[in-house]
Design an enzyme around this catalytic site. Structure first.
Site, mmCIF file in Angstrom:
data_model
loop_
_atom_site.group_PDB
_atom_site.id
_atom_site.type_symbol
_atom_site.label_atom_id
_atom_site.label_comp_id
_atom_site.label_asym_id
_atom_site.label_seq_id
_atom_site.Cartn_x
_atom_site.Cartn_y
_atom_site.Cartn_z
ATOM 1 N N CYS A 130 1.947 4.594 -9.332
ATOM 2 C CA CYS A 130 2.665 3.337 -9.844
ATOM 3 C C CYS A 130 2.020 2.714 -11.200
ATOM 4 C CB CYS A 130 3.666 2.531 -8.629
ATOM 5 S SG CYS A 130 1.946 2.513 -7.781
ATOM 6 N N HIS A 237 4.185 -4.304 -9.865
ATOM 7 C CA HIS A 237 2.366 -4.277 -9.881
ATOM 8 C C HIS A 237 2.426 -4.636 -11.215
ATOM 9 C CE1 HIS A 237 1.858 -1.650 -6.473
ATOM 10 N NE2 HIS A 237 1.452 -0.751 -6.871
#
Length: 328
Positions: A130, A237
């Site tokens: 990710c 993120h």
């Protein structure tokens, strides 16, 4: 795009649920949808296009029904066991675990970056880490223009990247309770530790990030290093990327290349204090890039700040985009 049958394996988890949502949001012509998970989730129902679909227990016979594609959002062990079974029965598998990513015979794909690796391929396809996903989306157009020589990546990873236990731990430790998932309280804290440590002091997350960036950019000898940090943010993120290029560049040209590249939203209005943040990137489908500036300590050096929704683009959406490319 022709209609196809689809399965989501690990449908009760955070990424699995988002995969189902992405299939519906993007209007893919799914003629039949099957949901699989462990025995404890069997019988749970989810809405898809106005209908309730019950989760079935995943077994070795689950794919004996002519399923065209399966999106896997499960652990490495479950993927190692069941992905080959599905592939052997003619099912294209897009796997979100790290089980197959570094297999030389398995393409690791972000469609905006190396979608051509899918040409003519059928079998198991790996979905990237990710953070590797937004990193290569940001780096690819600049590498094409200037030649990438070295990359330093520091990540600031939301607790949702750890699955359901991550947000649960943040909520609990905000209340003063002891952590159950992370090794230390995540509330009001940063934990520079994601994955197990190896003999060189790197964590598994750092090793995956470096290896996957090299593979997807087709740069096996790229000089790259990474530090991954868990932060007390529920979703989204963030990455600080420092890149060094072979060729000189102009910042205006860099910003134009990023702005015009697929899958990127340039958010770089410093005068108005507008830059990417997890709170603004969450719920969106692109990689947000800002704080673009020269690294004056290095010839042809560049700094940029990169943020994306790790459950959407960092996992579920990218898997669905792979399916879109295969069936387009």
């Amino acid at each position: 795009m022709k209609p196809f049958t689809c399965a989501v394996v690990g449908a009760s988890g955070m990424v699995g649920k988002m995969m189902v949502q992405m299939l519906e949001e993007r209007g893919l012509p799914v003629s039949a949808l099957y949901l699989f998970a462990s025995a404890r989730s069997a019988g749970t129902t989810f809405r898809f296009r106005g209908a309730d679909i019950a989760i079935e227990e995943l077994t070795e016979t689950s794919f004996d029904r002519g399923i065209d594609v399966a999106l896997f959002a499960v652990s490495n062990g479950v993927s190692r066991q069941y992905a080959p079974i599905a592939a052997a029965k003619g099912c294209i598998v897009v796997d979100n675990s790290s089980a197959w990513r570094m297999d030389d015979d398995v393409p690791l794909v972000v469609p905006e970056v190396n979608g051509s690796d899918l040409a003519g391929y059928k079998g198991i396809i790996a979905n990237p880490n990710c953070c590797a996903c937004p990193a290569v989306v940001a780096l690819k157009p600049l590498h094409d223009a200037y030649g990438l020589r070295r990359v330093v990546i520091s990540t600031y990873q939301a607790v949702s990247g750890a699955g359901v236990p991550g947000p649960d731990d943040l909520t609990a430790t905000l209340k003063g309770e002891a952590p159950k998932h992370f090794p230390h309280p995540i509330a009001h804290n940063l934990i520079p530790h994601i994955g197990d440590f190896d003999e060189n002091g790197y964590t598994g997350e750092e090793t995956k990030l470096m290896a996957e960036v090299r593979k997807m950019l087709h740069l096996p000898d790229l000089a790259i290093t990474a530090t991954t940090v868990r932060v007390p943010v529920y979703n989204g993120h963030s990455l600080s990327i420092n890149a060094t290029f072979d060729k000189p560049f102009q910042l205006v040209a860099i910003c134009n290349q990023l702005k015009n590249a697929p899958g990127i939203t340039l958010v770089n209005n410093l005068a108005e204090k507008i830059y990417p943040m997890p709170i603004t990137a969450s719920g969106t489908d692109t990689v947000h890039i800002g704080r673009v500036r020269r690294d004056d300590s290095e010839e042809n050096g560049l700094n940029m700040w990169v943020v994306s929704d790790n459950i959407r683009k960092g996992a579920a959406l990218n898997a669905v985009q792979i399916v879109e490319q295969i069936f387009s």
